[in-house]
Design an enzyme around this catalytic site. Structure first.
Site, PDB file in Angstrom:
ATOM      1  N   LYS A 112     -14.012  -0.919   3.065  1.00 45.57           N
ATOM      2  CA  LYS A 112     -13.379  -0.213   4.187  1.00 45.57           C
ATOM      3  C   LYS A 112     -14.366   0.626   4.984  1.00 45.57           C
ATOM      4  O   LYS A 112     -14.086   1.012   6.118  1.00 45.57           O
ATOM      5  CB  LYS A 112     -12.234   0.675   3.675  1.00 45.57           C
ATOM      6  CG  LYS A 112     -11.059  -0.147   3.192  1.00 45.57           C
ATOM      7  CD  LYS A 112      -9.801   0.672   3.055  1.00 45.57           C
ATOM      8  CE  LYS A 112      -8.618  -0.215   2.704  1.00 45.57           C
ATOM      9  NZ  LYS A 112      -7.439   0.513   2.297  1.00 45.57           N
ATOM     10  N   LYS A 194      -8.247 -11.698  -0.441  1.00 46.02           N
ATOM     11  CA  LYS A 194      -6.848 -11.409  -0.761  1.00 46.02           C
ATOM     12  C   LYS A 194      -6.003 -11.275   0.507  1.00 46.02           C
ATOM     13  O   LYS A 194      -6.531 -10.891   1.563  1.00 46.02           O
ATOM     14  CB  LYS A 194      -6.738 -10.136  -1.613  1.00 46.02           C
ATOM     15  CG  LYS A 194      -7.082  -8.886  -0.871  1.00 46.02           C
ATOM     16  CD  LYS A 194      -6.529  -7.628  -1.541  1.00 46.02           C
ATOM     17  CE  LYS A 194      -6.769  -6.457  -0.608  1.00 46.02           C
ATOM     18  NZ  LYS A 194      -5.935  -5.335  -0.716  1.00 46.02           N
ATOM     19  N   LYS A 197      -2.789  -6.464   4.491  1.00 45.82           N
ATOM     20  CA  LYS A 197      -2.034  -5.970   5.649  1.00 45.82           C
ATOM     21  C   LYS A 197      -2.963  -5.612   6.805  1.00 45.82           C
ATOM     22  O   LYS A 197      -2.548  -5.543   7.943  1.00 45.82           O
ATOM     23  CB  LYS A 197      -1.178  -4.774   5.258  1.00 45.82           C
ATOM     24  CG  LYS A 197      -1.941  -3.668   4.561  1.00 45.82           C
ATOM     25  CD  LYS A 197      -0.992  -2.579   4.081  1.00 45.82           C
ATOM     26  CE  LYS A 197      -1.694  -1.595   3.177  1.00 45.82           C
ATOM     27  NZ  LYS A 197      -1.568  -1.915   1.770  1.00 45.82           N
TER      28      LYS A 197
HETATM   29  P1  TYM Z   1      -1.649  -0.849  -1.443  1.00 49.79           P
HETATM   30  O1  TYM Z   1      -0.636  -0.096  -0.655  1.00 49.79           O
HETATM   31  O2  TYM Z   1      -2.857  -1.367  -0.727  1.00 49.79           O
HETATM   32  O3  TYM Z   1      -0.977  -2.059  -2.171  1.00 49.79           O
HETATM   33  C1  TYM Z   1       0.217  -1.900  -2.900  1.00 49.79           C
HETATM   34  C2  TYM Z   1       0.222  -2.805  -4.111  1.00 49.79           C
HETATM   35  O4  TYM Z   1       0.141  -4.166  -3.707  1.00 49.79           O
HETATM   36  C3  TYM Z   1      -0.900  -4.818  -4.424  1.00 49.79           C
HETATM   37  N1  TYM Z   1      -1.484  -5.870  -3.575  1.00 49.79           N
HETATM   38  C4  TYM Z   1      -1.539  -7.157  -3.919  1.00 49.79           C
HETATM   39  N2  TYM Z   1      -1.110  -7.824  -5.012  1.00 49.79           N
HETATM   40  C5  TYM Z   1      -1.295  -9.153  -5.044  1.00 49.79           C
HETATM   41  N3  TYM Z   1      -1.901  -9.845  -4.033  1.00 49.79           N
HETATM   42  C6  TYM Z   1      -2.333  -9.216  -2.923  1.00 49.79           C
HETATM   43  N4  TYM Z   1      -2.896  -9.898  -1.924  1.00 49.79           N
HETATM   44  C7  TYM Z   1      -2.165  -7.806  -2.827  1.00 49.79           C
HETATM   45  N5  TYM Z   1      -2.470  -6.887  -1.872  1.00 49.79           N
HETATM   46  C8  TYM Z   1      -2.035  -5.701  -2.354  1.00 49.79           C
HETATM   47  C9  TYM Z   1      -1.907  -3.715  -4.707  1.00 49.79           C
HETATM   48  O5  TYM Z   1      -2.768  -4.055  -5.778  1.00 49.79           O
HETATM   49  C10 TYM Z   1      -0.994  -2.556  -5.042  1.00 49.79           C
HETATM   50  O6  TYM Z   1      -0.578  -2.631  -6.387  1.00 49.79           O
HETATM   51  N6  TYM Z   1      -4.173   2.799  -3.731  1.00 49.79           N
HETATM   52  C11 TYM Z   1      -2.983   1.984  -3.792  1.00 49.79           C
HETATM   53  C12 TYM Z   1      -1.715   2.799  -3.825  1.00 49.79           C
HETATM   54  C13 TYM Z   1      -1.680   3.851  -4.876  1.00 49.79           C
HETATM   55  C14 TYM Z   1      -1.320   3.662  -6.240  1.00 49.79           C
HETATM   56  C15 TYM Z   1      -1.350   4.979  -6.806  1.00 49.79           C
HETATM   57  C16 TYM Z   1      -0.999   2.535  -7.004  1.00 49.79           C
HETATM   58  C17 TYM Z   1      -1.882   5.198  -4.675  1.00 49.79           C
HETATM   59  N7  TYM Z   1      -1.680   5.856  -5.820  1.00 49.79           N
HETATM   60  C18 TYM Z   1      -1.023   5.163  -8.167  1.00 49.79           C
HETATM   61  C19 TYM Z   1      -0.688   2.739  -8.353  1.00 49.79           C
HETATM   62  C20 TYM Z   1      -0.714   4.034  -8.906  1.00 49.79           C
HETATM   63  C21 TYM Z   1      -2.908   1.097  -2.562  1.00 49.79           C
HETATM   64  O7  TYM Z   1      -3.476   1.411  -1.539  1.00 49.79           O
HETATM   65  O8  TYM Z   1      -2.118   0.011  -2.710  1.00 49.79           O
END
Ligand code: TYM
Length: 329
Positions: A112, A194, A197
């Site tokens: 990023k 992957k 978004k």
């Molecule tokens: P975020 O918002 O980017 O993504 C949310 C969840 O979706 C999963 N994910 C995917 N899984 C499978 N294939 C994909 N292409 C894919 N893209 C995204 C991510 O692995 C995630 O589980 N930092 C985290 C949010 C967060 C969090 C936490 C998660 C903040 N605090 C505490 C768990 C525990 C994030 O930005 O996820």
């Protein structure tokens, strides 16, 4: 009883990767009688500039999505991160225990911050520490996430152990929970990256909001390969393996059964049927989301209740943490 926690950033572009990587596994764990937490990480979202009106809308939308997916607020504490200030309070304390070198190694930060030079925000750099605080506040045992977040959960483990060593047993050391299939849904336009978004082209992802025409178009234009039969071979045929994985997740049929069924049917039929399966899966889901969105006040009440419950837990942990580090007189 285990404590299970996960969180997602509020975005209008929640996609099927998010759904199958994080929401769906939580739904399963919710039914196993665990203590569950699911929250909307608005403070993580602002590490990249966000339009305030859009952010607000996305928080409401995310709440509707979780309820439509089947999150039961009697079994899962559903809330908005910023409503529980203990998250940022603990993050500050953990910042003081985390090394710059550890954060510089985070691959998501590297991705990023690429080409941004000196203008990368401190928030983006320190983001994994806030995530560690999110997890450790609730004595979490398991964190269902997609593969891209595993490195962050591992950092949370290291920070928890470091804190416990320095100040005495305080935090549970959490474990990531990654599903065997669907933890890494790849981009439809590029199976080496992957589904994301923030991808440049909307052809990369199937958004949970896409209408049926979008879905059909995107699947039709999804990258495949130059072979003529269908088989599941993630190493040599990653694009097709990704489409088979998605097909399996939305139909609950096994990947092998689908590969056998479509072996000689050709890409046209395969993609056509996959698109229809996705449409049939998305349509009722979207109807539910729209139903919830009609009553924004009710969604806000759900978040109020969730915050109340989360605050109690978070404050119990913070009381111990403040005492341990020596700031309670
Ligand atoms: P975020 O918002 O980017 O993504 C949310 C969840 O979706 C999963 N994910 C995917 N899984 C499978 N294939 C994909 N292409 C894919 N893209 C995204 C991510 O692995 C995630 O589980 N930092 C985290 C949010 C967060 C969090 C936490 C998660 C903040 N605090 C505490 C768990 C525990 C994030 O930005 O996820």
């Amino acid at each position: 009883m285990s404590r299970v926690l996960t969180a997602l950033q509020p975005t209008g572009n929640l996609h099927i990767g998010n759904y199958f990587g994080a929401i769906d596994p939580l739904l399963e764990l919710q039914e196993q009688g665990n203590e569950n937490y699911l929250f909307i990480v608005d403070y993580h979202a602002i590490t990249i500039p966000k339009d305030p009106a859009q952010l607000r809308k996305n928080i409401i939308y995310a709440t509707a999505v979780y309820l439509a997916a089947g999150i039961d607020i009697n079994k899962t504490t559903l809330f908005q991160q910023s409503r529980v200030p203990q998250h940022t309070e603990l993050a500050w304390i953990l910042n003081c225990l985390t090394y710059m070198g550890e954060l510089e190694r985070m691959t998501q930060f590297k991705d990023k911050s690429r080409n941004k030079g000196e203008t990368v925000s401190v928030g983006l750099f320190a983001y994994p520490v806030l995530m560690a605080a999110d997890i450790l506040l609730y004595n979490t045992d398991f964190v269902p996430v997609g593969e891209d977040q595993v490195q962050h959960v591992e950092l949370a483990r290291d920070i928890a152990k470091r804190f416990n060593n320095r100040f005495g047993e305080t935090f549970v050391v959490p474990e990531p929970r990654i599903r065997t299939s669907g933890a890494r849904i790849m981009g439809l336009d590029d199976p080496t990256k992957k589904m994301s978004k923030s991808a440049e082209s909307p052809k990369n992802y199937i958004s949970l909001l896409d209408d049926e025409d979008d879905v059909r178009k995107k699947i039709r234009s999804a990258v495949t390969d130059s072979e003529s039969t269908i088989s599941f071979d993630p190493e040599h045929r990653p694009a097709l393996a990704n489409l088979l994985t998605i097909f399996s997740l939305v139909t609950k049929k096994s990947i092998q059964d689908l590969a056998t069924e479509y072996k000689t049917k050709g890409y046209g039929t395969f993609k056509g049927d996959l698109a229809e399966a996705l449409v049939s899966w998305l349509k009722p889901f979207q109807e539910k989301v729209n139903g919830y969105l009609k009553n924004e006040e009710e969604l806000k009440r759900v978040l109020d209740k969730g915050a109340e419950r989360a605050l109690l837990k978070a404050e119990t942990t913070m009381k111990r943490v403040r005492e341990k580090i020596g700031i309670v007189l």
